[in-house]
Design a protein around this motif. Structure first.
Motif, PDB file in Angstrom:
ATOM      1  N   HIS A  69      51.269  30.743  33.786  1.00  0.00           N
ATOM      2  CA  HIS A  69      49.834  31.126  34.426  1.00  0.00           C
ATOM      3  C   HIS A  69      49.872  32.799  34.555  1.00  0.00           C
ATOM      4  O   HIS A  69      48.972  33.173  34.877  1.00  0.00           O
ATOM      5  CB  HIS A  69      49.649  30.182  35.844  1.00  0.00           C
ATOM      6  N   ALA A  70      50.630  33.658  34.399  1.00  0.00           N
ATOM      7  CA  ALA A  70      50.114  34.778  33.855  1.00  0.00           C
ATOM      8  C   ALA A  70      49.708  35.356  32.569  1.00  0.00           C
ATOM      9  O   ALA A  70      48.829  35.849  32.952  1.00  0.00           O
ATOM     10  CB  ALA A  70      51.946  36.111  34.276  1.00  0.00           C
ATOM     11  N   ARG A  71      50.196  34.963  32.103  1.00  0.00           N
ATOM     12  CA  ARG A  71      49.010  35.106  30.432  1.00  0.00           C
ATOM     13  C   ARG A  71      47.245  34.748  30.759  1.00  0.00           C
ATOM     14  O   ARG A  71      46.819  34.938  30.157  1.00  0.00           O
ATOM     15  CB  ARG A  71      49.967  33.757  29.196  1.00  0.00           C
ATOM     16  N   MET A  72      47.554  33.915  31.386  1.00  0.00           N
ATOM     17  CA  MET A  72      45.784  33.226  31.940  1.00  0.00           C
ATOM     18  C   MET A  72      45.513  34.115  32.136  1.00  0.00           C
ATOM     19  O   MET A  72      44.146  34.430  32.800  1.00  0.00           O
ATOM     20  CB  MET A  72      45.809  31.879  32.580  1.00  0.00           C
ATOM     21  N   ALA A  73      46.182  34.801  33.465  1.00  0.00           N
ATOM     22  CA  ALA A  73      45.510  36.032  33.941  1.00  0.00           C
ATOM     23  C   ALA A  73      45.368  37.056  33.736  1.00  0.00           C
ATOM     24  O   ALA A  73      43.926  37.300  33.430  1.00  0.00           O
ATOM     25  CB  ALA A  73      46.454  36.203  35.526  1.00  0.00           C
ATOM     26  N   GLU A  74      46.287  37.637  32.726  1.00  0.00           N
ATOM     27  CA  GLU A  74      45.588  38.552  31.667  1.00  0.00           C
ATOM     28  C   GLU A  74      44.742  38.228  31.318  1.00  0.00           C
ATOM     29  O   GLU A  74      44.073  39.450  30.543  1.00  0.00           O
ATOM     30  CB  GLU A  74      46.889  38.738  30.861  1.00  0.00           C
ATOM     31  N   ALA A  75      44.556  37.209  30.582  1.00  0.00           N
ATOM     32  CA  ALA A  75      43.328  36.510  29.582  1.00  0.00           C
ATOM     33  C   ALA A  75      41.685  36.425  30.068  1.00  0.00           C
ATOM     34  O   ALA A  75      40.936  36.622  29.861  1.00  0.00           O
ATOM     35  CB  ALA A  75      42.952  35.765  28.794  1.00  0.00           C
ATOM     36  N   GLY A  76      41.938  36.752  31.774  1.00  0.00           N
ATOM     37  CA  GLY A  76      40.467  36.694  32.780  1.00  0.00           C
ATOM     38  C   GLY A  76      40.437  35.629  33.137  1.00  0.00           C
ATOM     39  O   GLY A  76      39.195  35.293  33.467  1.00  0.00           O
ATOM     40  N   GLU A  77      41.121  34.248  32.741  1.00  0.00           N
ATOM     41  CA  GLU A  77      40.916  33.228  32.905  1.00  0.00           C
ATOM     42  C   GLU A  77      40.614  32.634  34.707  1.00  0.00           C
ATOM     43  O   GLU A  77      41.733  31.749  34.509  1.00  0.00           O
ATOM     44  CB  GLU A  77      41.184  32.276  31.956  1.00  0.00           C
ATOM     45  N   TRP A  78      39.874  33.175  35.185  1.00  0.00           N
ATOM     46  CA  TRP A  78      40.145  32.604  37.073  1.00  0.00           C
ATOM     47  C   TRP A  78      39.934  32.356  36.752  1.00  0.00           C
ATOM     48  O   TRP A  78      40.050  31.067  38.624  1.00  0.00           O
ATOM     49  CB  TRP A  78      39.812  33.914  37.191  1.00  0.00           C
ATOM     50  N   ALA A  79      38.614  31.386  37.063  1.00  0.00           N
ATOM     51  CA  ALA A  79      38.301  29.915  37.556  1.00  0.00           C
ATOM     52  C   ALA A  79      39.193  28.728  37.242  1.00  0.00           C
ATOM     53  O   ALA A  79      39.364  28.319  38.110  1.00  0.00           O
ATOM     54  CB  ALA A  79      36.612  29.262  36.444  1.00  0.00           C
ATOM     55  N   ASP A  80      39.694  28.880  35.908  1.00  0.00           N
ATOM     56  CA  ASP A  80      40.570  28.074  35.654  1.00  0.00           C
ATOM     57  C   ASP A  80      41.528  28.068  36.804  1.00  0.00           C
ATOM     58  O   ASP A  80      42.198  26.635  36.992  1.00  0.00           O
ATOM     59  CB  ASP A  80      41.066  28.104  34.234  1.00  0.00           C
ATOM     60  N   LEU A  81      42.148  29.013  36.273  1.00  0.00           N
ATOM     61  CA  LEU A  81      43.448  29.337  37.349  1.00  0.00           C
ATOM     62  C   LEU A  81      42.961  29.220  39.244  1.00  0.00           C
ATOM     63  O   LEU A  81      44.613  28.692  39.738  1.00  0.00           O
ATOM     64  CB  LEU A  81      43.771  31.409  36.990  1.00  0.00           C
ATOM     65  N   LEU A  82      42.141  29.148  39.416  1.00  0.00           N
ATOM     66  CA  LEU A  82      41.808  29.051  41.086  1.00  0.00           C
ATOM     67  C   LEU A  82      41.804  27.827  40.997  1.00  0.00           C
ATOM     68  O   LEU A  82      42.280  27.175  42.316  1.00  0.00           O
ATOM     69  CB  LEU A  82      40.465  29.942  41.047  1.00  0.00           C
ATOM     70  N   GLU A  83      40.951  26.624  40.394  1.00  0.00           N
ATOM     71  CA  GLU A  83      41.335  25.624  39.711  1.00  0.00           C
ATOM     72  C   GLU A  83      42.925  25.409  39.803  1.00  0.00           C
ATOM     73  O   GLU A  83      43.217  23.657  40.917  1.00  0.00           O
ATOM     74  CB  GLU A  83      40.463  25.314  38.942  1.00  0.00           C
ATOM     75  N   SER A  84      43.553  25.363  38.853  1.00  0.00           N
ATOM     76  CA  SER A  84      44.799  24.763  38.735  1.00  0.00           C
ATOM     77  C   SER A  84      45.990  24.965  40.696  1.00  0.00           C
ATOM     78  O   SER A  84      46.089  24.474  40.692  1.00  0.00           O
ATOM     79  CB  SER A  84      45.635  25.801  37.817  1.00  0.00           C
ATOM     80  N   LEU A  85      45.541  26.356  40.867  1.00  0.00           N
ATOM     81  CA  LEU A  85      45.826  26.591  42.468  1.00  0.00           C
ATOM     82  C   LEU A  85      45.773  25.604  43.262  1.00  0.00           C
ATOM     83  O   LEU A  85      47.187  25.377  44.462  1.00  0.00           O
ATOM     84  CB  LEU A  85      46.473  27.651  42.251  1.00  0.00           C
ATOM     85  N   ARG A  86      43.989  25.479  43.801  1.00  0.00           N
ATOM     86  CA  ARG A  86      43.750  24.270  44.939  1.00  0.00           C
ATOM     87  C   ARG A  86      44.369  23.029  44.466  1.00  0.00           C
ATOM     88  O   ARG A  86      44.955  22.997  45.448  1.00  0.00           O
ATOM     89  CB  ARG A  86      42.304  24.618  44.273  1.00  0.00           C
ATOM     90  N   PHE A  87      44.424  22.917  43.658  1.00  0.00           N
ATOM     91  CA  PHE A  87      44.907  21.858  42.950  1.00  0.00           C
ATOM     92  C   PHE A  87      45.968  21.008  43.367  1.00  0.00           C
ATOM     93  O   PHE A  87      46.614  19.954  43.597  1.00  0.00           O
ATOM     94  CB  PHE A  87      44.838  21.026  41.064  1.00  0.00           C
ATOM     95  N   ALA A  88      46.872  22.020  42.295  1.00  0.00           N
ATOM     96  CA  ALA A  88      47.901  21.728  43.021  1.00  0.00           C
ATOM     97  C   ALA A  88      48.731  21.768  44.314  1.00  0.00           C
ATOM     98  O   ALA A  88      49.710  21.809  44.612  1.00  0.00           O
ATOM     99  CB  ALA A  88      48.913  22.527  42.056  1.00  0.00           C
TER     100      ALA A  88
END
Length: 402
Positions: A69-88
């Protein structure tokens, strides 16, 4: 949306002579009191024929979730990250060893911030904080984004408070620390953890107690809220336990009372495990068990703590703790014979019935404490030339055929 796939099926090495090369067992670095009686530590360790790992698969899984998830943040994939975080968060998703996936994702996303704070690089930390501010600006209604920014402010405030205590421009740092806690508190007023049913937000709100004026009066209520939202999460109890120590909002007697109260609150979900978690947290912070520990209750609670996940990570933690107790009660002499008997019996049970592989990262004194534990439980058999092998759900001794 991405949640790192579970690594529950990570394979560890098994069988004779198949320990990881990097995990070769070499003792001799711990104090002399950790030397096994009647048999050399190197001889004990040479007779061990079970998997030995530097890091258990549970810890490996946690690190992978953070890193992915740190790599996803570096890639700027914030919409997916926030959805993953909210779902988890909403699903209370659990990784191996009982850790919450949402908390691990959050730690991964805040990794650069935490690293900057650890080295006291305030400018780099402010850049990371600004990134979370921008994420919330893009997703103003998303409670996962609010959590990240509020938690980042809490992280920053805690790091500044620590630096202030070390005497570095203490007045300015303390003032900035208080400002970060105030920012987090203000932000969380708009995102109620109970209304949103969010353990992640409840945990962030709880952490405010060390940086706001009325923290001592709020910590128990906010602990109960967090616990109600996720009674299975050991981190809830471990976090509150530290605040119940004398250095913060508690006392020795108060700590014991709070540990028993926590166990009562979650008994229907995890038995008496909370009592063990409280004292594990205290032991990790102080380096010793508290003098008013109820040994009999702790041993029973430690079994519930292991049963909650049934994993080898917790089995190794329990074995290490009980080894420390056996060591300390032996050192205490005749006044601790009863406690020594209880601790030794519990250690025997854990090694015989729960530990199937060795995770060295869980053992405080590494190979030395492991050798001490094996000699304590299997000493007579080892003296007759036995080897320690996997046996049923735990370990056992086997005398080689002549």
């Amino acid at each position: 949306m991405l949640i790192t796939p579970s690594l529950l099926h990570v394979k560890t090495r098994t069988g004779r002579d198949r320990q990881e090369d990097a995990a070769r067992l070499v003792g001799g670095t711990a104090p002399a009191s950790w030397r096994a009686e009647g048999i050399r530590a190197d001889l004990v360790l040479s007779r061990l024929e079970v998997p030995v790992l530097r890091l258990g698969p549970e810890v490996t899984e946690w690190n992978c979730i953070r890193a992915d998830h740190a790599r996803m943040a570096e890639a700027g994939e914030w919409a997916d990250l926030l959805e993953s975080l909210r779902f988890a968060d909403e699903q209370r998703s659990m990784a191996s060893g009982g850790r919450r996936v949402a908390a691990l994702i959050s730690e991964g996303l805040r990794g650069a911030l935490l690293a900057a704070l650890d080295r006291q690089d305030w400018d780099a930390a402010r850049i990371e904080l600004a990134r979370f501010d921008a994420v919330l600006a893009m997703h103003p209604e998303n409670h996962a984004a609010a959590h990240l920014l509020a938690q980042a402010h809490v992280d920053f405030g805690a790091a500044l408070a620590l630096a202030a205590g070390q005497g570095q421009l203490s007045r300015d740092l303390a003032a900035e620390s208080a400002a970060h806690y105030a920012e987090a508190e203000e932000l969380l007023l708009s995102f109620d953890p109970i209304e949103l049913m969010s353990p992640l937000l409840a945990g962030t709100r709880y952490l405010l107690v060390r940086g706001i004026e009325d923290g001592a009066g709020l910590c128990r209520d906010w602990f109960e809220d967090w616990c109600d939202l996720d009674p299975l999460d050991a981190a809830v109890h471990a976090t509150h336990a530290i605040d119940m120590l004398p250095d913060w909002f508690g006392s020795l007697q108060g700590f014991e009372k709070e540990a028993r109260r926590a166990a009562g609150m979650t008994r229907g979900a995890t038995g008496r495990a909370a009592y063990a978690i409280f004292h594990i947290a205290a032991q990790e912070r102080l380096g010793d068990f508290l003098p008013n520990l109820d040994v009999e209750l702790f041993v029973a609670a430690l079994a519930d703590y292991q049963d909650a996940t049934g994993c080898q990570h917790r089995a190794n933690i329990a074995a290490n703790l009980l080894t420390r107790m056996v060591h300390d009660y032996r050192e205490a002499g005749p006044d601790a014979v009863w406690q020594l008997t209880k601790a030794r019996a519990a250690l025997s049970d854990v090694l015989w019935n729960r530990v199937k592989e060795i995770h060295l990262d869980c053992w405080t004194h590494g190979a030395d404490s492991l050798a001490f534990a094996l000699a304590e439980v299997f000493g007579p058999a080892l003296a007759r030339g036995a080897r320690i092998v996997r046996w049923g759900e735990g370990l056992g001794s086997r005398i080689p055929r002549a």
